[in-house]
Design a protein around this motif. Structure first.
Motif, PDB file in Angstrom:
ATOM      1  N   GLU A  54      23.302  -9.233  -7.360  1.00 43.77           N
ATOM      2  CA  GLU A  54      21.855  -9.189  -7.244  1.00 43.77           C
ATOM      3  C   GLU A  54      21.527  -8.509  -5.921  1.00 43.77           C
ATOM      4  OE1 GLU A  54      20.037 -13.109  -9.114  1.00 43.77           O
ATOM      5  OE2 GLU A  54      21.658 -13.536  -7.697  1.00 43.77           O
ATOM      6  N   GLY A  55      20.538  -7.644  -5.962  1.00 49.43           N
ATOM      7  CA  GLY A  55      20.210  -6.938  -4.732  1.00 49.43           C
ATOM      8  C   GLY A  55      18.764  -6.530  -4.681  1.00 49.43           C
ATOM      9  N   HIS A  56      18.433  -5.857  -3.580  1.00 49.76           N
ATOM     10  CA  HIS A  56      17.088  -5.305  -3.456  1.00 49.76           C
ATOM     11  C   HIS A  56      17.128  -3.988  -2.687  1.00 49.76           C
ATOM     12  CE1 HIS A  56      17.089  -7.537   0.457  1.00 49.76           C
ATOM     13  NE2 HIS A  56      16.437  -6.451   0.852  1.00 49.76           N
ATOM     14  N   PHE A  57      16.126  -3.172  -2.954  1.00 51.44           N
ATOM     15  CA  PHE A  57      15.894  -1.898  -2.255  1.00 51.44           C
ATOM     16  C   PHE A  57      14.432  -1.904  -1.833  1.00 51.44           C
ATOM     17  CE2 PHE A  57      18.635   2.046  -2.911  1.00 51.44           C
ATOM     18  CZ  PHE A  57      19.829   1.353  -3.034  1.00 51.44           C
ATOM     19  N   VAL A  58      14.143  -1.378  -0.669  1.00 49.99           N
ATOM     20  CA  VAL A  58      12.767  -1.162  -0.251  1.00 49.99           C
ATOM     21  C   VAL A  58      12.574   0.337  -0.058  1.00 49.99           C
ATOM     22  CG1 VAL A  58      11.015  -1.576   1.517  1.00 49.99           C
ATOM     23  CG2 VAL A  58      12.607  -3.413   0.873  1.00 49.99           C
ATOM     24  N   ARG A  98       0.822  -1.205   0.000  1.00 50.85           N
ATOM     25  CA  ARG A  98       0.000   0.000   0.000  1.00 50.85           C
ATOM     26  C   ARG A  98       0.860   1.261   0.000  1.00 50.85           C
ATOM     27  NH1 ARG A  98      -2.272   3.414   3.467  1.00 50.85           N
ATOM     28  NH2 ARG A  98      -1.400   2.423   5.306  1.00 50.85           N
ATOM     29  N   THR A  99       1.955   1.262   0.778  1.00 45.15           N
ATOM     30  CA  THR A  99       2.815   2.449   0.889  1.00 45.15           C
ATOM     31  C   THR A  99       4.277   2.159   0.570  1.00 45.15           C
ATOM     32  OG1 THR A  99       3.242   2.080   3.250  1.00 45.15           O
ATOM     33  CG2 THR A  99       1.323   3.456   2.673  1.00 45.15           C
ATOM     34  N   SER A 100       4.583   0.919   0.225  1.00 43.33           N
ATOM     35  CA  SER A 100       5.990   0.560   0.008  1.00 43.33           C
ATOM     36  C   SER A 100       6.151  -0.360  -1.188  1.00 43.33           C
ATOM     37  CB  SER A 100       6.563  -0.119   1.254  1.00 43.33           C
ATOM     38  OG  SER A 100       5.917  -1.361   1.469  1.00 43.33           O
ATOM     39  N   VAL A 101       7.397  -0.480  -1.635  1.00 45.61           N
ATOM     40  CA  VAL A 101       7.736  -1.354  -2.753  1.00 45.61           C
ATOM     41  C   VAL A 101       9.112  -1.958  -2.511  1.00 45.61           C
ATOM     42  CG1 VAL A 101       8.704   0.556  -4.116  1.00 45.61           C
ATOM     43  CG2 VAL A 101       7.922  -1.512  -5.276  1.00 45.61           C
ATOM     44  N   ARG A 102       9.242  -3.217  -2.901  1.00 45.52           N
ATOM     45  CA  ARG A 102      10.546  -3.888  -2.869  1.00 45.52           C
ATOM     46  C   ARG A 102      10.973  -4.107  -4.309  1.00 45.52           C
ATOM     47  NH1 ARG A 102      13.581  -8.389   0.067  1.00 45.52           N
ATOM     48  NH2 ARG A 102      14.554  -9.520  -1.637  1.00 45.52           N
ATOM     49  N   TYR A 103      12.059  -3.439  -4.691  1.00 43.60           N
ATOM     50  CA  TYR A 103      12.647  -3.608  -6.018  1.00 43.60           C
ATOM     51  C   TYR A 103      13.686  -4.711  -5.948  1.00 43.60           C
ATOM     52  CZ  TYR A 103      11.170   1.308  -6.180  1.00 43.60           C
ATOM     53  OH  TYR A 103      10.479   2.480  -6.096  1.00 43.60           O
ATOM     54  N   GLU A 104      13.787  -5.481  -7.014  1.00 42.71           N
ATOM     55  CA  GLU A 104      14.837  -6.487  -7.141  1.00 42.71           C
ATOM     56  C   GLU A 104      15.657  -6.145  -8.372  1.00 42.71           C
ATOM     57  OE1 GLU A 104      12.199  -9.937  -4.971  1.00 42.71           O
ATOM     58  OE2 GLU A 104      12.461 -10.042  -7.142  1.00 42.71           O
ATOM     59  N   ILE A 105      16.971  -6.189  -8.202  1.00 43.28           N
ATOM     60  CA  ILE A 105      17.881  -5.716  -9.240  1.00 43.28           C
ATOM     61  C   ILE A 105      18.908  -6.800  -9.537  1.00 43.28           C
ATOM     62  CG2 ILE A 105      19.574  -3.940  -9.834  1.00 43.28           C
ATOM     63  CD1 ILE A 105      17.332  -3.197  -6.975  1.00 43.28           C
ATOM     64  N   GLY A 106      19.179  -7.014 -10.820  1.00 50.29           N
ATOM     65  CA  GLY A 106      20.240  -7.921 -11.246  1.00 50.29           C
ATOM     66  C   GLY A 106      21.229  -7.179 -12.119  1.00 50.29           C
ATOM     67  N   MET A 107      22.508  -7.350 -11.851  1.00 47.37           N
ATOM     68  CA  MET A 107      23.556  -6.699 -12.646  1.00 47.37           C
ATOM     69  C   MET A 107      24.346  -7.773 -13.386  1.00 47.37           C
ATOM     70  SD  MET A 107      24.888  -3.839 -10.007  1.00 47.37           S
ATOM     71  CE  MET A 107      23.852  -3.738  -8.581  1.00 47.37           C
ATOM     72  N   TYR A 108      24.432  -7.605 -14.705  1.00 48.77           N
ATOM     73  CA  TYR A 108      25.052  -8.612 -15.558  1.00 48.77           C
ATOM     74  C   TYR A 108      26.103  -7.988 -16.460  1.00 48.77           C
ATOM     75  CZ  TYR A 108      21.089 -11.587 -14.346  1.00 48.77           C
ATOM     76  OH  TYR A 108      20.157 -12.324 -13.663  1.00 48.77           O
ATOM     77  N   ARG A 109      27.171  -8.744 -16.682  1.00 51.20           N
ATOM     78  CA  ARG A 109      28.116  -8.440 -17.758  1.00 51.20           C
ATOM     79  C   ARG A 109      27.924  -9.570 -18.750  1.00 51.20           C
ATOM     80  NH1 ARG A 109      33.644  -8.381 -15.626  1.00 51.20           N
ATOM     81  NH2 ARG A 109      33.211 -10.585 -15.440  1.00 51.20           N
TER      82      ARG A 109
END
Length: 136
Positions: A104-108, A86-97
């Motif tokens: 791989e990480g996440h931010f909330v 409702r008020t938040s989001v969890r992003y998931e991130i992948g970094m590739y060469r």
């Protein structure tokens, strides 16, 4: 790799991203995640970082490192939403060469009123942009 993330951004590494050990320092990985997220929020979510009533505050971040990169590598950074509340989001991130996963990480983010710093509901253009980042 491609199907795992709805959004991709190519990010060239800079000379100053290398640390004294000759590889990209871990703080740069966090900055890349933050940059890719905020680029999406500004361009697609309509978030106004300077004047808008709503801002996103990072309340949690994490990164797992799987490989090493250095300037002049270019990374492909994938972005998806793992959870949208409702008020938040969890992003998931992948970094590739190329096809190699580097990190791989996440931010909330919790979205809050700029003045009061109280949580606000994610709605309108912002919610639509975040919904577009859900896989599948």
């Amino acid at each position: 790799m491609v199907s795992a993330y709805p959004q991709w951004q190519r990010v060239p590494l800079r000379w100053k991203d290398n640390d004294v050990y000759g590889h990209v320092n871990n703080v740069v990985h966090y900055a890349l995640m933050d940059t890719v997220i905020n680029t999406w929020l500004i361009e697609r979510g309509g978030l106004d970082m300077h004047e808008g009533d709503t801002i996103g505050l990072c309340v949690e971040s994490h990164c797992n490192y799987h490989g090493s990169v250095s300037f002049p590598d270019t990374l492909s950074v994938g972005l998806r939403v793992g959870h949208l509340g409702r008020t938040s989001v969890r992003y998931e991130i992948g970094m590739y060469r190329d096809d190699e996963v580097i990190a791989e990480g996440h931010f909330v983010h919790v979205f809050v009123d700029r003045a009061s710093r109280r949580p606000v509901e994610v709605s309108g253009q912002l919610r639509e942009a975040l919904e577009a980042l859900r896989p599948g």
